[in-house]
Design a protein around this motif. Structure first.
Motif, mmCIF file in Angstrom:
data_model
loop_
_atom_site.group_PDB
_atom_site.id
_atom_site.type_symbol
_atom_site.label_atom_id
_atom_site.label_comp_id
_atom_site.label_asym_id
_atom_site.label_seq_id
_atom_site.Cartn_x
_atom_site.Cartn_y
_atom_site.Cartn_z
ATOM 1 N N ASN A 159 0.835 -1.214 0.000
ATOM 2 C CA ASN A 159 0.000 0.000 0.000
ATOM 3 C C ASN A 159 0.864 1.257 0.000
ATOM 4 N N PHE A 178 0.093 -2.760 -7.449
ATOM 5 C CA PHE A 178 -1.336 -3.025 -7.215
ATOM 6 C C PHE A 178 -1.711 -4.420 -7.739
ATOM 7 N N ARG A 184 -6.296 -7.378 -1.380
ATOM 8 C CA ARG A 184 -6.457 -5.913 -1.410
ATOM 9 C C ARG A 184 -7.458 -5.468 -0.350
ATOM 10 N N THR A 188 -5.576 -0.158 -0.173
ATOM 11 C CA THR A 188 -5.008 -0.488 -1.484
ATOM 12 C C THR A 188 -5.792 0.213 -2.588
ATOM 13 N N TYR A 189 -7.122 0.068 -2.531
ATOM 14 C CA TYR A 189 -7.975 0.671 -3.568
ATOM 15 C C TYR A 189 -7.921 2.196 -3.516
#
Length: 199
Positions: A159, A178, A184, A188-189
């Protein structure tokens, strides 16, 4: 509730031991008010000699001084420590990041290498944070090339790397990290979304 710590300190009729002192430094750092700064400095000045090699106490004292914006005093404490481990180096680097002096982290990292002090996940993430603030691609690549794979594969590090590459303007490298993330999470997103949105 750091403020309540001072009320207890006023009640104390005994000198704080090393554990209590570390907590008091932490409370001073958290508040960082004029009163907290005064108390923190007084506690540090009056600290018993036998605590001056206690890594937990000194780590806490350095963090407090960095939160006060007193980088110079924190550096003095750092230099006074004879046996420096990864956590002490991490505390110094974290303080540099807090005070907008991230570039100093790279110098400290070189010192760690010279002294054969191996960073753990926390120190690597502090260094990645310094890279994010520097925004220099060559610094980022230099640090990333040295991060062990077992650390690179940890979600927190991944991250941080996504965020770092994005801040350095390399969306492609952020996307590569990523794509490697197995589990995730929202961080992360968010990190990847910020990269796409702001570029």
């Amino acid at each position: 509730m750091a403020g309540k710590v001072f009320a207890l300190l006023d009640e104390m009729k005994i000198k704080p031991d090393s554990f209590t002192l570390a907590i008091l430094f932490k409370a001073c750092a958290e508040l960082a008010t004029d009163r907290a700064i005064k108390i923190g400095r007084k506690l540090l000045d009056e600290m018993p000699e036998n605590y001056r090699n206690n890594v937990v106490v000194l780590n806490s004292a350095m963090h407090m001084l960095m939160k006060f914006g007193d980088v110079e005093s924190a550096e003095r404490v750092f230099r006074s420590i004879k046996a420096k481990g990864a956590k002490i180096y991490g505390a110094l680097m974290n303080g540099y990041n807090l005070n907008g002096e991230s570039w100093k982290c790279f110098k400290i990292f070189e010192e760690m290498k010279e002294k054969d002090v191996i960073p753990d996940e926390i120190e690597w993430n502090i260094l990645i944070g310094a890279c994010s603030k520097s925004g220099m691609l060559h610094h980022c690549q230099y640090i990333v090339n040295q991060i062990p794979l077992n650390i690179q594969n940890k979600i927190r590090t991944q991250n941080a790397l996504i965020d770092m590459w994005g801040k350095c303007g390399s969306i492609e490298k952020a996307k590569n990290v990523f794509d490697l993330v197995v589990d995730r999470d929202t961080i992360t997103y968010t990190a990847m979304s910020n990269n796409i949105f702001f570029h």
